[in-house]
Motif scaffolding. Structure first.
Motif, short mmCIF file in Angstrom:
data_model
loop_
_atom_site.label_atom_id
_atom_site.label_comp_id
_atom_site.label_asym_id
_atom_site.label_seq_id
_atom_site.Cartn_x
_atom_site.Cartn_y
_atom_site.Cartn_z
N LEU A 170 0.84 -1.19 0.03
CA LEU A 170 0.09 0.03 0.13
C LEU A 170 1.01 1.41 0.05
CD1 LEU A 170 -2.85 -1.20 2.55
CD2 LEU A 170 -3.16 -0.51 0.02
N GLY A 171 2.05 1.32 0.79
CA GLY A 171 2.64 2.43 0.75
C GLY A 171 3.43 2.73 -0.52
N GLY A 172 3.93 1.56 -1.00
CA GLY A 172 4.47 1.85 -2.48
C GLY A 172 3.39 2.23 -3.69
N HIS A 173 2.25 1.69 -3.47
CA HIS A 173 1.10 2.46 -4.29
C HIS A 173 0.96 3.81 -4.21
CE1 HIS A 173 -2.76 0.98 -6.62
NE2 HIS A 173 -2.16 1.96 -6.95
N ILE A 174 0.90 4.25 -2.72
CA ILE A 174 0.32 5.57 -2.36
C ILE A 174 1.72 6.68 -3.05
CG2 ILE A 174 0.33 7.18 -0.52
CD1 ILE A 174 -1.24 4.87 1.03
N SER A 175 2.85 6.11 -2.74
CA SER A 175 3.95 7.02 -3.12
C SER A 175 4.20 7.45 -4.53
CB SER A 175 5.41 6.26 -2.65
OG SER A 175 5.39 6.04 -1.39
N ARG A 176 3.43 6.58 -5.35
CA ARG A 176 3.46 6.90 -6.97
C ARG A 176 2.47 8.16 -7.32
NH1 ARG A 176 3.77 1.18 -7.44
NH2 ARG A 176 1.66 0.81 -8.27
N PHE A 177 1.78 8.55 -6.43
CA PHE A 177 0.95 9.81 -6.77
C PHE A 177 1.66 10.91 -6.80
CE2 PHE A 177 -2.00 6.34 -6.46
CZ PHE A 177 -3.05 6.62 -7.08
N SER A 178 1.73 11.90 -7.54
CA SER A 178 2.41 13.18 -7.81
C SER A 178 2.32 13.92 -6.81
CB SER A 178 2.52 13.78 -9.17
OG SER A 178 1.04 14.11 -9.28
N PHE A 179 0.85 13.96 -6.11
CA PHE A 179 0.72 15.14 -5.20
C PHE A 179 1.00 14.33 -3.66
CE2 PHE A 179 -2.98 12.20 -4.12
CZ PHE A 179 -3.50 11.93 -4.99
N VAL A 180 1.44 13.21 -3.48
CA VAL A 180 1.92 12.76 -2.19
C VAL A 180 3.54 13.30 -1.87
CG1 VAL A 180 2.64 10.58 -1.09
CG2 VAL A 180 0.30 10.91 -2.35
N THR A 181 3.77 13.76 -0.95
CA THR A 181 4.97 14.19 -0.85
C THR A 181 5.76 13.42 0.45
OG1 THR A 181 3.99 15.89 1.02
CG2 THR A 181 4.51 16.52 -1.39
N LEU A 220 -7.26 12.95 -1.93
CA LEU A 220 -7.54 11.77 -1.03
C LEU A 220 -8.57 10.92 -1.63
CD1 LEU A 220 -6.67 10.54 1.50
CD2 LEU A 220 -8.31 12.07 2.80
N ASP A 221 -9.56 11.18 -1.92
CA ASP A 221 -10.62 10.25 -2.47
C ASP A 221 -9.97 9.55 -3.78
OD1 ASP A 221 -12.85 10.93 -0.93
OD2 ASP A 221 -13.67 12.27 -2.55
N GLN A 222 -9.26 10.15 -4.47
CA GLN A 222 -8.72 9.39 -5.72
C GLN A 222 -7.55 8.52 -4.96
OE1 GLN A 222 -6.25 12.27 -8.02
NE2 GLN A 222 -5.59 10.51 -9.27
N LEU A 223 -7.06 8.67 -4.09
CA LEU A 223 -6.09 7.96 -3.53
C LEU A 223 -6.71 6.54 -2.92
CD1 LEU A 223 -2.89 8.02 -3.04
CD2 LEU A 223 -3.36 8.92 -0.77
N ASN A 224 -7.68 7.03 -2.02
CA ASN A 224 -8.36 5.91 -1.43
C ASN A 224 -9.04 4.80 -2.21
OD1 ASN A 224 -8.20 6.32 1.46
ND2 ASN A 224 -9.52 8.11 1.45
N ASN A 225 -9.47 5.46 -3.38
CA ASN A 225 -10.15 4.43 -4.48
C ASN A 225 -9.27 4.02 -5.24
OD1 ASN A 225 -13.15 4.80 -4.56
ND2 ASN A 225 -12.60 7.09 -4.58
N ALA A 226 -8.14 4.28 -5.45
CA ALA A 226 -7.09 3.77 -6.61
C ALA A 226 -6.35 2.80 -5.95
CB ALA A 226 -6.21 4.87 -7.07
N CYS A 227 -6.05 2.70 -4.32
CA CYS A 227 -5.20 2.05 -3.60
C CYS A 227 -5.95 1.13 -2.82
CB CYS A 227 -4.21 2.96 -2.67
SG CYS A 227 -3.16 4.07 -3.56
N GLY A 228 -7.45 1.02 -2.95
CA GLY A 228 -8.13 0.16 -2.25
C GLY A 228 -8.03 0.36 -0.58
N LEU A 229 -8.05 1.67 -0.09
CA LEU A 229 -8.07 2.22 1.15
C LEU A 229 -9.44 2.53 1.87
CD1 LEU A 229 -4.87 4.19 0.34
CD2 LEU A 229 -4.78 2.32 2.18
N LEU A 230 -10.60 2.49 1.05
CA LEU A 230 -11.69 2.88 1.51
C LEU A 230 -11.98 2.08 2.76
CD1 LEU A 230 -13.35 3.50 -1.71
CD2 LEU A 230 -12.97 5.14 0.35
#
Lengths: 152, 175
Positions: free
Chosen positions: B93-104, B135-145
Motif C-alpha cells: 500500500l505504501g508503495g502504491h500511495i507513493s506513486r501519486f504525484s501529489f503525495v510528498t 485523497l478520494d482518488q488515492l483511497n479509491n485507486a489504492c483500495g484504502l476505503l
C-alpha cells in the motif's frame, strides 16, 4: 511575478543538481540562457522566499535519531506549550493540526539516550504526554515536487 | 530505529559530516559554489564534489537540488492522512500511495494506545477542497476505503527549519 525561467528553475532542478565545478553554468547551458541569468533568477527566488535553499535532502534516521511526537493540548494553552517546545534546539518541525492530538513536532538527537532525555524533559515541563511515533519504514522516493504553476 | 541508521553512521567519516553540515546550510549562488563551500572547511573543490557524489550514490543524500517552499508557491493546504492497515499489506500500500504525484511523504510508524494508525502520507495541495478530492482518488485507486483513517490538516506552524540539532544542521525529509 514568476517568469518562465523562474518556473523552470523551480520545477526542473529539485533533484540531480549538477555535481560539477560550475553547476549554474551547466544548468544555463542545458536550458539555453546565460549563467548570469540563472544566478540572478535563483537570487530572486531566494530573496522572495520561494525556495528555502539549494542543497541536499537527507533521509530520516540515517544521521542521529529522531521521532515524530503528537500531543493533545487544551486550545487555551496551545501557544504557550508550543513555544516551550520550540525553544528546545532538538525540535525542528512544530505544527498545529486539526485534531484532538493538536500539536505535532519532530525531535532529533545524537543518540537514543539523548532523544529520550529530551522527550522526558518536554513531558515534565509541559505536563502532557508525548505520543512517540518514530519512523519504521519510508516508502517514498523523493523526486521533488511537481508544481502546477499555471496560475502562479 | 532501523538498523540502517547504524550502518549509515559507519559510512560517514568526520570530513563527510563537516561537509554535510556546510552544504546543508545551502549552496551559495555563485559561479563556483562547491569551491566556496570547501573554503569554509579547508577542503579542495574536487574533494567536495567527489564526497557529495559518493554520499548521493550511497543514499545518504536522498536528492540534491532546489528545495521549494510549497506554502509560498500557493500550496496552502497541508494534510497528514493516517490509516490503520494490516501490517502484511503495508509495504504494498505504501508503495502504491507513493506513486501519486501529489503525495510528498509516505511512512510507516508504530501504533500506540489511543492511536491505532500505522500508515502515514502527506499531501500538499492548493486548498482543502483539492486535497480532499486527491485523497478520494488515492483511497479509491489504492483500495484504502475499508480501512480506518483520519485526515489532519495543519493550522499554525510554530517552528520549521532545515537547521536542526545543535551544530549539526541536518535537513531531514521528516523525522
Amino acid at each position: 511575478m514568476l517568469t518562465p525561467l523562474h518556473k523552470q528553475l523551480l520545477n526542473d532542478f529539485q533533484r540531480d543538481f549538477p555535481l560539477s565545478p560550475t553547476p549554474y553554468r551547466d544548468i544555463a547551458e542545458a536550458i539555453g540562457v546565460s549563467e548570469a541569468d540563472v544566478l540572478s533568477a535563483l537570487s530572486d527566488l531566494n530573496a522572495n522566499n520561494f525556495i528555502s535553499r539549494i542543497g541536499p535532502i537527507i533521509p530520516p534516521n540515517h544521521i542521529g535519531v529522531s521521532t515524530l511526537v503528537a500531543m493533545a493540548v487544551p486550545e487555551a494553552q496551545l501557544q504557550a506549550v508550543a513555544d516551550k517546545i520550540s525553544a528546545y534546539p532538538e525540535i525542528n518541525h512544530n505544527y498545529e493540526r486539526e485534531h484532538r492530538f493538536n500539536l505535532w513536532f519532530v525531535a532529533i538527537a545524537s543518540d537514543a539516550a539523548h532523544l529520550n532525555a529530551v522527550i522526558t524533559a518536554i513531558e515534565q515541563e509541559c505536563g502532557y504526554r508525548c505520543l512517540q511515533l518514530p519512523l519504521l519504514d519510508d516508502f517514498f522516493i523523493d523526486l521533488g515536487f511537481k508544481l502546477d504553476m499555471s496560475h502562479a | 530505529m532501523p538498523d540502517s541508521s547504524l550502518f549509515a553512521e559507519n559510512l560517514l567519516d568526520a570530513r563527510d559530516r563537516q561537509l554535510l553540515e556546510q552544504v546543508q546550510l545551502g549552496l551559495p549562488i555563485c559561479s563556483r559554489p562547491y569551491s566556496a563551500i570547501g573554503d569554509n572547511i579547508d577542503m579542495p573543490e574536487a574533494e567536495v564534489i567527489e564526497r557529495l557524489t559518493r554520499l548521493k550514490q550511497q543514499g545518504l543524500i536522498k536528492r540534491m537540488g532546489v528545495i521549494v517552499k510549497h506554502q509560498q508557491l500557493g500550496y496552502r493546504a497541508n494534510a497528514m492522512i493516517v490509516w490503520n492497515v494490516p501490517d502484511d499489506l503495508i509495504k504494498q500500500l505504501g508503495g502504491h500511495i507513493s506513486r501519486f504525484s501529489f503525495v510528498t511523504l509516505c511512512y510507516q510508524r508504530p501504533r500506540q494506545p489511543e492511536w491505532p494508525y500505522n500508515l502515514y502520507c502527506m499531501i500538499h495541495g492548493k486548498d482543502k477542497v483539492t486535497v480532499l478530492a486527491q485523497l478520494d482518488q488515492l483511497n479509491n485507486a489504492c483500495g484504502l476505503l475499508n480501512f480506518e483513517r483520519e485526515i489532519l490538516f495543519s493550522r499554525r506552524c510554530f517552528k520549521q527549519r532545515g537547521a536542526l540539532y545543535q551544530s549539526k544542521p541536518w535537513a531531514l525529509a521528516h523525522g
